[in-house]
Design an enzyme around this catalytic site. Sequence first.
Site, PDB file in Angstrom:
ATOM      1  N   GLU A   1      -9.532  -2.146   4.879  1.00 33.78           N
ATOM      2  CA  GLU A   1     -10.179  -1.771   6.132  1.00 33.78           C
ATOM      3  C   GLU A   1     -11.482  -2.555   6.322  1.00 33.78           C
ATOM      4  OE1 GLU A   1      -8.602  -0.184   8.275  1.00 33.78           O
ATOM      5  OE2 GLU A   1      -8.222   1.921   7.813  1.00 33.78           O
TER       6      GLU A   1
ATOM      7  N   HIS B   1      -7.268  -4.861  10.005  1.00 33.33           N
ATOM      8  CA  HIS B   1      -6.965  -4.604   8.589  1.00 33.33           C
ATOM      9  C   HIS B   1      -5.666  -5.284   8.162  1.00 33.33           C
ATOM     10  CE1 HIS B   1      -4.778  -0.595   9.688  1.00 33.33           C
ATOM     11  NE2 HIS B   1      -3.862  -1.404   9.244  1.00 33.33           N
TER      12      HIS B   1
ATOM     13  N   ASP C   1       0.803  -1.221   0.000  1.00 37.95           N
ATOM     14  CA  ASP C   1       0.000   0.000   0.000  1.00 37.95           C
ATOM     15  C   ASP C   1       0.837   1.272   0.000  1.00 37.95           C
ATOM     16  OD1 ASP C   1       0.947  -0.408   2.580  1.00 37.95           O
ATOM     17  OD2 ASP C   1      -1.010  -0.794   3.443  1.00 37.95           O
TER      18      ASP C   1
ATOM     19  N   ASN D   1      -7.743  -2.969  14.131  1.00 35.88           N
ATOM     20  CA  ASN D   1      -9.119  -3.271  13.699  1.00 35.88           C
ATOM     21  C   ASN D   1      -9.162  -4.468  12.747  1.00 35.88           C
ATOM     22  OD1 ASN D   1      -8.019  -2.260  11.373  1.00 35.88           O
ATOM     23  ND2 ASN D   1      -9.424  -0.534  11.151  1.00 35.88           N
TER      24      ASN D   1
HETATM   25  C1  GLP Z   1      -0.488   0.045   8.672  1.00 33.05           C
HETATM   26  C2  GLP Z   1      -0.210  -0.673   7.329  1.00 33.05           C
HETATM   27  C3  GLP Z   1      -0.350  -2.173   7.493  1.00 33.05           C
HETATM   28  C4  GLP Z   1       0.304  -2.582   8.786  1.00 33.05           C
HETATM   29  C5  GLP Z   1      -0.518  -2.084   9.944  1.00 33.05           C
HETATM   30  C6  GLP Z   1       0.096  -2.316  11.306  1.00 33.05           C
HETATM   31  O1  GLP Z   1      -1.439   1.008   8.597  1.00 33.05           O
HETATM   32  N1  GLP Z   1      -1.006  -0.233   6.246  1.00 33.05           N
HETATM   33  O2  GLP Z   1       0.216  -2.831   6.366  1.00 33.05           O
HETATM   34  O3  GLP Z   1       0.389  -3.990   8.876  1.00 33.05           O
HETATM   35  O4  GLP Z   1      -0.926  -0.741   9.750  1.00 33.05           O
HETATM   36  O5  GLP Z   1       1.150  -1.442  11.556  1.00 33.05           O
HETATM   37  P1  GLP Z   1       2.196  -1.650  12.719  1.00 33.05           P
HETATM   38  O6  GLP Z   1       3.058  -2.786  12.295  1.00 33.05           O
HETATM   39  O7  GLP Z   1       2.955  -0.366  12.806  1.00 33.05           O
HETATM   40  O8  GLP Z   1       1.421  -1.972  13.941  1.00 33.05           O
END
Ligand code: GLP
Length: 240
Positions: free
Chosen positions: A143, A138, A67, A136
């Site tokens: 989402e 995702h 992304d 959440n």
């Molecule tokens: C982000 C990314 C995800 C990621 C998630 C968790 O927003 N888009 O690909 O896995 O949130 O992030 P973190 O590893 O910092 O908890």
Amino acid sequence: MKLIRVKNYEEMSEKAAALLGETVAKKGDSVLGLATGSTPVGMYQRLADAHNAGKLNLSGVCGVNLDEYIGIGGDHELSYRYFMSKNFYSLFGFDESRAHIPNGLAADLPKECDRYDALIEKLGGIDLQVLGIGRNGHIGFNEPDEVFLKNTHIAELDEDTRAANARFFERPADVPSKALTMGIGAIMAAKEILLLVSGSEKAQALKDAMTGDIDPRLPASILQLHPNVTVIADEAALQK
Ligand code: GLP
């Protein structure tokens, strides 16, 4: 889903780097689906160290990221392209023409989504997809929704997601509200998936994803239908 229980973030990173390394050792030109966020940073560091020590050769792989924020260019320090360069590619001098990330500044965003799906197809699909998980549930920026969206698409970010990602921005209002994300189709078509989970704030989402109903309101729950998912989770993430 195969679960590997580890003690903490360090062990998770170690194990993840070892498994990804095995995939690359078997197929030097692996297409790696890659994630941003704090979770995979330790794994990236270890992989780069292994490459630099001559224990692993990452030069032939391709990176395909999940992304990118909309409205931020690849040279902006909060973009995911910049993140990948800083936290992974620059650590071992990777040829970044082999690193693919959606373009959040594309003039025609639906066209950019189509281009990204076509690119993944042209590369032959993803050999190994690395995933983190949002609080959440995702994955990428897929989402919670009424449906699972198959293709790369424009995602409206949840308030919770924006709040979680605010730590990287100077002001919470600066967190983009939209992103481009690979869809559930390309993720589920990956030959192998590695889901990394660390910390108590992910515990409920992980439990629901692994044992709850398969429900687009918790996107990671779709992974129950994939034949080759390995979850590496630490004690804090497994406390529920
Ligand atoms: C982000 C990314 C995800 C990621 C998630 C968790 O927003 N888009 O690909 O896995 O949130 O992030 P973190 O590893 O910092 O908890």
